[in-house]
Design an enzyme around this catalytic site. Sequence first.
Site, PDB file in Angstrom:
ATOM      1  N   GLY A  90      19.101  -2.666   0.540  1.00 35.13           N
ATOM      2  CA  GLY A  90      17.799  -2.182   0.080  1.00 35.13           C
ATOM      3  C   GLY A  90      17.087  -1.398   1.155  1.00 35.13           C
ATOM      4  CG  ASP A 208       4.044  -4.748  -2.096  1.00 34.14           C
ATOM      5  OD1 ASP A 208       3.550  -4.252  -3.131  1.00 34.14           O
ATOM      6  OD2 ASP A 208       5.096  -4.335  -1.597  1.00 34.14           O
TER       7      ASP A 208
END
Length: 965
Positions: A90, A208
Amino acid sequence: MTGQLTDRYLLAKRIAMDALEIDASGRDDLIARECGGDEVLVREVRWMIAAIENSHTATLPLQPGDTVDLSGSDAQVDAPRHYRLVRRVGEGGMGVVYLAEREDGGFAQQVALKVLNASAIGSPTLLERFVRERQLLARLEHPGIARLLDGGVLTDGQPFLAMEYIEGERIDAWCAHRGLALRERVQLFLKVCAAVEYAHRNLVIHRDLKPANILVDAQGEPRLLDFGIARLIDAEAVETTLTMTGQHALTLAYASPEQIEQQPLTIAVDVYGLGMVLYQLVAGRRPWQHITTPHQLSQAIVTGEIVPPSRSSENHDTGGYAGSPRRTVPADIDAIALKALRRQASERYATVGALADDLRNWLERRPVLARRGRRLYRLRRFLQRNRWPLTAAAALVLSVLAGLGTSLYSLHQARVQQRLAEQRRQQLERMVQFQQSMYDSVDIGAMGHAVVAAAQQQVGAALAPVASSAAPPADGALTKAFAAVQATDIARSAFDTYVVTHTLDNLDHAFPEAPQLATDLRQSLARVLLGIGSYAHAARELRKVIAEREREPAEVHDLLSARADLAQALESQGQTQEAASLYSQIARESEGLAPVDELRIAAKAGSARMLVAQGHQRQALQEQQALYAELKSKLPATDHGLMQLRRDLVDTLVQMGRRSEARIELESLLALDRGVLGAENSETLRATITLAKLLRADGEFERSLALAEQVVAIRQRRLGADHPDTIDARYVAATDATKLANDPASLSRIRGTLQHVVDTRRLRYGPDNPQTVSAMTGLVALVAKQGDIAPTGREAQPYYMQAIALEQVIMDSHVRMLGLDHPHTLLARGSLASLLDKAGRYRQALVQADETLAGQRRTLAPDDPIMLGTLNMIGDIESDLGDWANARDAYRQALAARAQRFGPEAPHSIESASRLYLALVKLRDTSAAADVRKHYLDPVIAMDPATLNAAMRSVRDEAIRMIKP
């Protein structure tokens, strides 16, 4: 297996921390004693000690010139720790994550190795944030949060993190692929809440939260990842700069309003993020997922109007949540999700624990706090929660029914008493309504004039003996003096002070045993204050009513009624922002009421009006039209709420420049007002003054002035000279008179009137209020006209400079309060450009005009009349600069659009045609000039001037001047 690894990790960490507390000479003995001969555990402990000691070698921030290899091919940590990269898994805003294997002799472990990506080279901010993530993760140990295993610096000086590698799937996909039922999704989500709540207890905010940062592992346990933008709750305020959207330290689709607006963040931002995750789990999509542009998405988030999950588009066809067709999302879940996603942080759940408690309430069929106050709902939940005990109780009741015969007489008596109590309540309500109707029927204007007339008569009689023995008073001086007295203002003040206020002061003493009755009477009297124009006093009393009803149990309808009255009082005072917030709150809380309920209609209509006041006319018009379409078949045309909604529609159409539609609607509504309410009713007068404004905009200044002066006379007599409604009508009349006046004396007199309007509104509302700024706009037009009719340019220049200074104040206020692209700001900028042109400052004028046109093209329709006026003005400025080719192009665009929208013989069309004709003549394009003259100028010149209004006569005169050789 996972539990065993976790226990082993915690044991190794405890031994390592104990060893670090003593001198290095004694560590070997402690490790050997605590590990008990387990060599693998010994290596793990020694590796942890080395990791902790080496992590202190990081020096941040790195200098922008440092070179760092982040390709991954050479990434390894200082010995004795070595990592072998397997594959990239990622990449985020500040780091690249690899699946890596740590090798240390016989010990091997898979980790998620995170290093800064190449874009972070030279960014001290991202390096500092990377280190902060390591510090935050180091203090978090929870089964729902991915653990930090290692951290330090690479051999090339680059910081890294080695985290527990989670083999899992993002939470929303995991639920969808397995077709989880709603209860199972909520139970899984509660585990996420527990992890976030643990972080909050350790003074860490994630900031987040989104499905991509919540993975569900093979055992079905959610794990929270990525604290890359987290911060300490007690961190310095300067940290808030790291949350700026410009630095991309957030995911816009999941950002909270306070993140968009760059406000200081609290745990409420994580409550909002959890609300977004919950919404997506039950609806299968995000709110506003259909919005694709960042600007529009930011506006939607800040506005805070969210469709409930049950009405989300993905569920519309099936009525269910993603992965589970034909299963509806309950109203409780709607309420919980929407409360977590409230626009204002103070209106959300106070903590994550409160959100979790409400979800548990739903799971246990208890009432949820997000829907508190609804009695039938609470009863239904009680029955659902206790169905079996209640069933058993019902069986018991059936077994003893034979013994209840003797109680029937007592029951009958109780019902009789209940009917009597209901009759008394109805009588009391009639008394309150009668009192309010009597107060409302008081004609403040007539009262004031009667008081002044009586005073004049008595003063005259008292002065008569003095006049007989001395010089008589000047002829008519006494009459003139009393004529200057503001009779209505005196009456309003006296009625407020000696009737309404006196009654209010005695309410609490008169009804100590019936506080609810006293509250009802206070609201009734506040409505009287609204009726006579004492808005500030009305607002104070209504706040007391609301506080009392929130403190004591009250019907929801009664509380909403008081809030609606307060919103009206705030709106009347020009306090737009607070009124908008209140209307939105009432609209949300009235969703459960009938569609035709007057409070629901008033709240939705009020919210739309506030959108107009804030510059969102298109959205307001859509909401008004939808509400009118819903209600017009359910309510009679004479219904008060429906008529008010039609007035609001007219106002919005006017604001959008769609005057022809507004005029058609208004003429029909005005006839209805006069028939139902009477010619002097306040709403009839309001419709009349709106029609006057439409006539003024269409150039019919004579008709507009006549209507405005009628309204001024009635309002001054009934409300007083300085009442806001009277001032509004006087402003319309003054602007009409400005258009019709052509001599300095008349303009000077009108200027005094407009200056009084500006001063009165500034004193009442403040300098930046739309009402004050609007009056200043009229004053600018008048001062500019004084310059237009000045005999010489030298005499005109001071007037133009005064107008420019006033217009600059107006534009600065709009930029400060509304923003650069608000229609009002652009209109002020265009006016400033026109004034600069008149003052001979052509280059400055062209810059302002071009900026105006660019902003209007971003925000207005292509054929908006205001934008077409700007094109025409650009042609004028280019003409003054002598650039006839550019002037021709601007006039040609304006003429084509104006003729299409208004018709070829409309005043605006003839204005553009006349000036285009002159530009073509200057460019010696005789053929095109002749064509313009034939189609536009000759027909209007042939008209009889006696049949034309002032606007048409003006453009006809200009056309004649243009064709003269």
